[in-house]
Design a protein around this motif. Sequence first.
Motif, PDB file in Angstrom:
ATOM      1  N   VAL A  61       0.806  -1.155   0.073  1.00 13.84           N
ATOM      2  CA  VAL A  61      -0.045  -0.095   0.034  1.00 13.84           C
ATOM      3  C   VAL A  61       0.786   1.307  -0.129  1.00 13.84           C
ATOM      4  O   VAL A  61       1.796   1.052   0.725  1.00 13.84           O
ATOM      5  CB  VAL A  61      -0.762  -0.022   1.255  1.00 13.84           C
ATOM      6  N   THR A  65      -1.352   6.879   0.742  1.00  7.29           N
ATOM      7  CA  THR A  65      -2.410   6.223   1.199  1.00  7.29           C
ATOM      8  C   THR A  65      -2.507   6.259   2.504  1.00  7.29           C
ATOM      9  O   THR A  65      -3.242   6.533   3.495  1.00  7.29           O
ATOM     10  CB  THR A  65      -2.972   4.893   0.473  1.00  7.29           C
ATOM     11  N   TRP A  66      -1.346   5.525   3.255  1.00  8.02           N
ATOM     12  CA  TRP A  66      -1.211   5.591   4.738  1.00  8.02           C
ATOM     13  C   TRP A  66      -1.321   6.818   5.152  1.00  8.02           C
ATOM     14  O   TRP A  66      -1.870   6.952   6.300  1.00  8.02           O
ATOM     15  CB  TRP A  66       0.203   4.813   4.808  1.00  8.02           C
ATOM     16  N   ARG A  68      -2.845   9.223   4.522  1.00  8.16           N
ATOM     17  CA  ARG A  68      -4.357   9.800   4.506  1.00  8.16           C
ATOM     18  C   ARG A  68      -5.078   8.763   5.475  1.00  8.16           C
ATOM     19  O   ARG A  68      -5.943   9.344   6.261  1.00  8.16           O
ATOM     20  CB  ARG A  68      -4.950   9.700   3.222  1.00  8.16           C
ATOM     21  N   ILE A  69      -4.724   7.499   5.380  1.00  8.97           N
ATOM     22  CA  ILE A  69      -5.597   6.502   6.599  1.00  8.97           C
ATOM     23  C   ILE A  69      -5.112   6.951   8.048  1.00  8.97           C
ATOM     24  O   ILE A  69      -6.083   6.924   8.768  1.00  8.97           O
ATOM     25  CB  ILE A  69      -5.278   5.149   6.216  1.00  8.97           C
ATOM     26  N   SER A  72      -7.859   9.034   9.375  1.00  6.04           N
ATOM     27  CA  SER A  72      -9.259   8.971   8.785  1.00  6.04           C
ATOM     28  C   SER A  72      -9.774   8.258  10.346  1.00  6.04           C
ATOM     29  O   SER A  72      -9.099   7.358  10.739  1.00  6.04           O
ATOM     30  CB  SER A  72      -9.030   7.951   7.762  1.00  6.04           C
ATOM     31  N   PRO A  73     -10.799   8.582  10.581  1.00  7.40           N
ATOM     32  CA  PRO A  73     -11.588   7.970  11.703  1.00  7.40           C
ATOM     33  C   PRO A  73     -11.884   6.668  11.338  1.00  7.40           C
ATOM     34  O   PRO A  73     -11.705   6.246  10.021  1.00  7.40           O
ATOM     35  CB  PRO A  73     -12.605   8.938  12.130  1.00  7.40           C
ATOM     36  N   GLY A  74     -12.624   5.991  12.246  1.00  9.08           N
ATOM     37  CA  GLY A  74     -13.038   4.559  11.824  1.00  9.08           C
ATOM     38  C   GLY A  74     -11.915   3.466  12.089  1.00  9.08           C
ATOM     39  O   GLY A  74     -11.064   3.656  12.929  1.00  9.08           O
ATOM     40  N   VAL A 300     -13.647  14.395  13.276  1.00 13.85           N
ATOM     41  CA  VAL A 300     -11.874  14.611  12.640  1.00 13.85           C
ATOM     42  C   VAL A 300     -11.614  15.868  13.195  1.00 13.85           C
ATOM     43  O   VAL A 300     -10.294  15.899  13.749  1.00 13.85           O
ATOM     44  CB  VAL A 300     -11.790  14.112  11.411  1.00 13.85           C
TER      45      VAL A 300
ATOM     46  N   ALA B 168     -17.535   6.403   8.393  1.00 12.35           N
ATOM     47  CA  ALA B 168     -16.167   5.772   8.769  1.00 12.35           C
ATOM     48  C   ALA B 168     -16.455   4.606   9.808  1.00 12.35           C
ATOM     49  O   ALA B 168     -16.024   3.537   9.953  1.00 12.35           O
ATOM     50  CB  ALA B 168     -15.212   6.719   9.141  1.00 12.35           C
ATOM     51  N   ASP B 169     -17.075   5.139  10.876  1.00 13.76           N
ATOM     52  CA  ASP B 169     -17.500   4.299  12.022  1.00 13.76           C
ATOM     53  C   ASP B 169     -18.232   3.382  11.647  1.00 13.76           C
ATOM     54  O   ASP B 169     -17.944   1.899  12.025  1.00 13.76           O
ATOM     55  CB  ASP B 169     -18.164   5.175  13.284  1.00 13.76           C
ATOM     56  N   ALA B 172     -16.532   0.690   9.527  1.00 13.70           N
ATOM     57  CA  ALA B 172     -15.572  -0.023  10.342  1.00 13.70           C
ATOM     58  C   ALA B 172     -16.142  -1.047  11.003  1.00 13.70           C
ATOM     59  O   ALA B 172     -15.843  -2.256  11.225  1.00 13.70           O
ATOM     60  CB  ALA B 172     -14.652   0.817  10.998  1.00 13.70           C
ATOM     61  N   ARG B 389     -10.116  14.436   3.546  1.00 15.30           N
ATOM     62  CA  ARG B 389     -10.487  13.505   2.749  1.00 15.30           C
ATOM     63  C   ARG B 389      -9.969  12.209   3.362  1.00 15.30           C
ATOM     64  O   ARG B 389      -8.863  12.051   3.643  1.00 15.30           O
ATOM     65  CB  ARG B 389      -9.274  13.831   1.293  1.00 15.30           C
ATOM     66  N   PHE B 390     -10.923  11.322   3.791  1.00 14.54           N
ATOM     67  CA  PHE B 390     -10.718  10.029   4.263  1.00 14.54           C
ATOM     68  C   PHE B 390     -10.135   9.086   3.188  1.00 14.54           C
ATOM     69  O   PHE B 390     -10.791   9.212   1.909  1.00 14.54           O
ATOM     70  CB  PHE B 390     -12.019   9.280   4.999  1.00 14.54           C
ATOM     71  N   ALA B 391      -9.615   8.145   3.626  1.00 14.40           N
ATOM     72  CA  ALA B 391      -8.966   6.938   2.588  1.00 14.40           C
ATOM     73  C   ALA B 391      -9.469   5.649   3.168  1.00 14.40           C
ATOM     74  O   ALA B 391      -9.469   5.228   4.361  1.00 14.40           O
ATOM     75  CB  ALA B 391      -7.486   7.153   2.535  1.00 14.40           C
TER      76      ALA B 391
END
Lengths: 394, 394
Positions: A61, A65-66, A68-69, A72-74, A300, B168-169, B172, B389-391
């Motif tokens: 990956v 991308t990482w 951004r991840i 990111s929540p979740g 976020v 996102a939650d 997941a 921007r979430f990924a």
Amino acid sequence: MTTRPKNALIMQSGGCTNVLNSSLFGIVSEAADAGAFGRVHGASHGLEGLLEGKTVDLTDVPQATWRRIARSPGAALGSTRRKLTPDDVPIVLGRLAALSIGYWFIIGGNDSAETGHTLSVEATKAGYDLTVVNVPKTIDNDLVMTDHCPGYGSAARFVALAAMGAGADAEAMGAASPITIQEVMGRDTGWLAAAAALGRREERDAPHVICLPETPVDEDRFVAQIEAAYTRFGFAVAVVSENARSANGVLGGQCEPWFVDDFGHPYYDGPAHYLSGLVSKRLSVRTRYEKPGTIQRSFVAAASRRDLTEAEMAGRAAVRAAMNGHTDVIVTLERAPGSAYECITGLAPLDAVGGKVRTMPSEFLDAAAGELKPAFLRYLRPLVGRLPRFARLG
Amino acid sequence: MTTRPKNALIMQSGGCTNVLNSSLFGIVSEAADAGAFGRVHGASHGLEGLLEGKTVDLTDVPQATWRRIARSPGAALGSTRRKLTPDDVPIVLGRLAALSIGYWFIIGGNDSAETGHTLSVEATKAGYDLTVVNVPKTIDNDLVMTDHCPGYGSAARFVALAAMGAGADAEAMGAASPITIQEVMGRDTGWLAAAAALGRREERDAPHVICLPETPVDEDRFVAQIEAAYTRFGFAVAVVSENARSANGVLGGQCEPWFVDDFGHPYYDGPAHYLSGLVSKRLSVRTRYEKPGTIQRSFVAAASRRDLTEAEMAGRAAVRAAMNGHTDVIVTLERAPGSAYECITGLAPLDAVGGKVRTMPSEFLDAAAGELKPAFLRYLRPLVGRLPRFARLG
């Protein structure tokens, strides 16, 4: 001839947080930096996916991308509430063997600590060489052996800002809408609800009442406290933990369930719903209830920068611990001695953490009186970061 | 001999916003810069306080306090939902005369526009020289004659981020907690709930269903839409306006009221509560409901910078309009022609705005189908500002 390094597997488990993916990023980044493992895999939705052989190869990956991840929540791998059962053990070990997994990283709370420890023990029994390192995670902040948990600081920041905002709103609305009851998450403990106190600078400031699971709610006293604030300041805000209870059990358990499923299981509305009805009736003032739900753990713009950093740090520390030969352990966050806040990582045995719950200690909470102590706010402040300072006229 | 300049009175009215105090700051700052008035007073809780003679002299409040108030949610003067009645008129004029008020600034929505216009007309009839200028304010964004309303951009930002986070939650959590219904404010229109669409970049992204007051909710269709998203993506998020209705009236109006006050008035839970019960039952999947309530209009970390700036600008424009001889008008925000977003102020007559509601126009919403159009997102984006921007992996 060198042996091909063993592969690693990562999973995320339990309720999401704003920083669960920062820990994931920490693990994959440290693993890539160190070149310690062969392939790095992720389990889709934790145990659930692993049992079905659903994994994803994370090794290639791209870094962009990482990045951004990580913000990111979740849970980018997917999470789960599935607990390990004895029947699962051989299946899980089989899945690990099929992927040549030698290192297993579990980002999760106390259920995950139990899972990690059980698998560690069972792997040893089965003669399977497995290193297990957990990374702590929970907005509930209820893990033992660690100063605090990644995820807590950001959720606490949300809760503090939400109470500050609702207070400013109720105070401004006055007679039109003077009383608000907010319901905050927290499975067994009041760490998160208690964070609502952090923005309070004077007596007038919200919240005027905080109800934690550690202290049973006395309904008459609750209404009296709301009434006192309302009489004195013209508004009142309460923050109530979703698992706040009365001495007899569920708050409002005498009410009709709001929903009964096809199996006949009743679902009750939370305590804020119940208490707002109670206050409306007793004080003859219509009372709002607010329930931010998953917003409090996924918003976020409320993420605490320190929480994000520490979550990544905990992930990196897990990889280093594994490389240094530690297993059956969980990374802990410790407060370095000294007056300025500094966080360092440590390690604790998984079986000392699994299944245990850290309620708020007596130096932070007078549970009998339901009163938070100043030491708690000193503890919490650096985790949440600077809060804005609202002003009043006069 | 020069005449002593007349005094000014400011009031704030209606539901609070994140930027209501920015407009207040704009008015007092512009007034101070221009030296246009004698004393500048504020009415405590708007009409409510004014009728009782409760005002506060703002002239000597230090600049440092103003800077902080400008960034505080709520309403520093106190707000009100009190509407003007014919009996109030002579009392209000008497209060104005007692304070030598020649300029009246009202920060509020369409009720306030009616108040301002009525007082303007009545003052003229009574031979009282009164300049009335309103400053628009509402998270509902439902005022006519203005491109948008101060307060909307910040609440819209909260709603967009809340939907992104909840998405996102839920994604997941998967099987453990896959469906969430969020309830968003909005008295008669869907502007605010529609903002939940702003963070959606692909079909998989939340929210999968948005219910606005402009389009009656068909319960079967709602459940089918949720089911379709859940089947396809493994999770589903709906955002529902608090005043979304079915073709027959209140959604869930057939349910028991959650609270009946001492006068026998029933209070019903909002549509999210009702719909989450419905979805849980129909799909046999437990469905969360979330109700951020006043948090959505007071969460300071969600304030839109542009909204803050424009709210102040609108306050300043009101003072300049008054100095230039305009009265019985409201400041409007207009989009300057050109491809880059630029906001300029204008003026509209109060009687063209008072009591009117701007629902979402057909170029933004296909109300029959309940579908938002791309032009709406283009309209909204500059008001809300950049979203993260979430990924996802893979």
